[in-house]
Scaffold this motif. Sequence first.
Motif, short mmCIF file in Angstrom:
data_model
loop_
_atom_site.label_atom_id
_atom_site.label_comp_id
_atom_site.label_asym_id
_atom_site.label_seq_id
_atom_site.Cartn_x
_atom_site.Cartn_y
_atom_site.Cartn_z
N TYR A 1 -12.23 -8.71 -22.12
CA TYR A 1 -12.28 -9.79 -21.14
C TYR A 1 -13.61 -9.75 -20.37
O TYR A 1 -14.27 -10.79 -20.20
CB TYR A 1 -11.10 -9.67 -20.17
CG TYR A 1 -11.16 -10.64 -19.02
CD1 TYR A 1 -10.91 -12.00 -19.23
CD2 TYR A 1 -11.49 -10.22 -17.74
CE1 TYR A 1 -10.97 -12.91 -18.18
CE2 TYR A 1 -11.56 -11.11 -16.69
CZ TYR A 1 -11.30 -12.46 -16.90
OH TYR A 1 -11.38 -13.35 -15.87
N GLN B 1 -2.07 -11.26 -17.68
CA GLN B 1 -1.34 -12.25 -18.47
C GLN B 1 -2.22 -12.79 -19.60
O GLN B 1 -1.77 -12.94 -20.74
CB GLN B 1 -0.87 -13.39 -17.57
CG GLN B 1 -0.04 -14.44 -18.31
CD GLN B 1 0.43 -15.55 -17.39
OE1 GLN B 1 -0.18 -15.82 -16.36
NE2 GLN B 1 1.53 -16.19 -17.75
N HIS B 2 -3.48 -13.06 -19.26
CA HIS B 2 -4.42 -13.55 -20.28
C HIS B 2 -4.59 -12.52 -21.40
O HIS B 2 -4.55 -12.89 -22.60
CB HIS B 2 -5.77 -13.83 -19.62
CG HIS B 2 -6.88 -14.01 -20.60
ND1 HIS B 2 -7.11 -15.19 -21.26
CD2 HIS B 2 -7.84 -13.13 -21.03
CE1 HIS B 2 -8.16 -15.05 -22.07
NE2 HIS B 2 -8.62 -13.82 -21.94
N CYS B 3 -4.77 -11.24 -21.03
CA CYS B 3 -4.98 -10.20 -22.02
C CYS B 3 -3.73 -9.98 -22.89
O CYS B 3 -3.83 -9.75 -24.10
CB CYS B 3 -5.41 -8.90 -21.35
SG CYS B 3 -7.07 -8.95 -20.63
N GLU B 4 -2.57 -10.06 -22.27
CA GLU B 4 -1.33 -9.88 -23.03
C GLU B 4 -1.11 -11.01 -24.03
O GLU B 4 -0.64 -10.80 -25.15
CB GLU B 4 -0.15 -9.78 -22.06
CG GLU B 4 -0.12 -8.46 -21.29
CD GLU B 4 0.83 -8.50 -20.10
OE1 GLU B 4 1.42 -9.58 -19.86
OE2 GLU B 4 0.96 -7.47 -19.42
N GLN B 5 -1.49 -12.23 -23.63
CA GLN B 5 -1.30 -13.37 -24.52
C GLN B 5 -2.34 -13.41 -25.63
O GLN B 5 -2.05 -13.82 -26.76
CB GLN B 5 -1.34 -14.67 -23.72
CG GLN B 5 -0.14 -14.85 -22.79
CD GLN B 5 -0.26 -16.09 -21.93
OE1 GLN B 5 -1.33 -16.69 -21.80
NE2 GLN B 5 0.86 -16.48 -21.30
N SER B 6 -3.56 -12.97 -25.30
CA SER B 6 -4.65 -13.05 -26.27
C SER B 6 -4.80 -11.79 -27.11
O SER B 6 -5.46 -11.83 -28.16
CB SER B 6 -5.97 -13.31 -25.54
OG SER B 6 -6.32 -12.19 -24.73
N GLY B 7 -4.22 -10.70 -26.66
CA GLY B 7 -4.41 -9.42 -27.34
C GLY B 7 -5.68 -8.72 -26.96
O GLY B 7 -6.01 -7.66 -27.52
N GLU B 8 -6.43 -9.27 -26.02
CA GLU B 8 -7.68 -8.65 -25.59
C GLU B 8 -7.42 -7.44 -24.71
O GLU B 8 -6.38 -7.35 -24.04
CB GLU B 8 -8.52 -9.66 -24.80
CG GLU B 8 -9.06 -10.82 -25.60
CD GLU B 8 -9.90 -11.75 -24.74
OE1 GLU B 8 -10.49 -12.66 -25.30
OE2 GLU B 8 -9.94 -11.56 -23.50
#
Length: 383
Positions: free
Chosen positions: A127, A115-122
């Motif tokens: 990460y 979820q973090h990667c999808e929201q940040s584009g990372e």
Amino acid sequence: MAPRQAAEEFLSAWPLAASYRVTLFGSLAATGRGHLTDQVLAQAFAGCNWSLIWKPEQLLPLHPNGLRFEALNEAGGVLQSWEVYSVGGGALLDPLMPSGSSDLYPLTNMAAILQHCEQSGESLWNYVRGCEGAEIEGFLDEVWLAMRGAIERGLASEGPLPGPLGLARKARSLQRKVSLFGPHFQQDGLLCAYAHAVAEENACGGIIVTAPTCGASGVLPAVLRYLDETLGCGPDDLRRALAVAGLVGNLVKHNASISGAEVGCQGEVGTACAMAAAAATKLHGGSLAQIEYAAEMGLEHHLGLTCDPVLGLVQIPCIERNAHAATRALSCCHFALLTDGRHKIPFDEIVAVMKETGQALPPLYRETSGAGIAQAYRQRSRD
């Protein structure tokens, strides 16, 4: 590795004792000779007056792989006692000390990380690097260098593995035979040769990388070596794949276990397969969802795998399991790439199921060499 580290730490804290006593408990005692635990302890206590006691039928409270170190005075009285646990992958658990964990990785499950990667584009690599810092790059280069070295030494060696099984090294022969195969068989042949090379080095006490453990150390390097050759990977590609693999392994270790003594071989070879499947999917340019799916399949299809090494040696069935898990890891990668990554049971739930399954396994099937394949071998030898 962990027992030796613990011994060195204890000796450093109590260097002037008249003598020392070490007691091994549970599965650590049941398979300690086969795992060379007594030999590494002898090296650590070289020059000291020390004794070793084996208690395979007795457990310390926190983990099946327990050790007790005692420093003794001239009269044999106990000056200091320390109970510690070998929890897999060379790690120690000291119940009297902080775990050493920090907020280095604030997100502790795959769903939150995705979820973090999808929201940040990372990417997952972004990460990991963000959590670890730039120094992780040099460390991963060292890891890959050590993995490559283990493969090369294993491929160059012949002869029997140590111990009474009379098992011969196969990696060199497997690699030579691959040239006789058609293209359809070359992939599996090379993966098996590379996995055997590392697993056989481990069986001989050679230098390997725990990925996530010594007993499962052949899976990830075999997959990475094969893909390095066939995809033309560069150093950055391999570094990022290793980071993804390490992230998967750490999630399993944090939320379940990578210890065969605690959850069976599903925690060792199953986790290694998940790590390699995720790394392979990363190298193929897979999406976040496809990487997660590959890792989930790698672990899911090892659920229930027991740990019953013959004579306590990390040879049968361990070496062949590394080879088969390497081929399965690449299959999981390929299947994930054929899909959009969506599936019903997420990685985090499979990790929880693996832990539950491991706790349900009878202790005889969790690295004690008391049942299963180990018992079948003993019975056949008697007959």
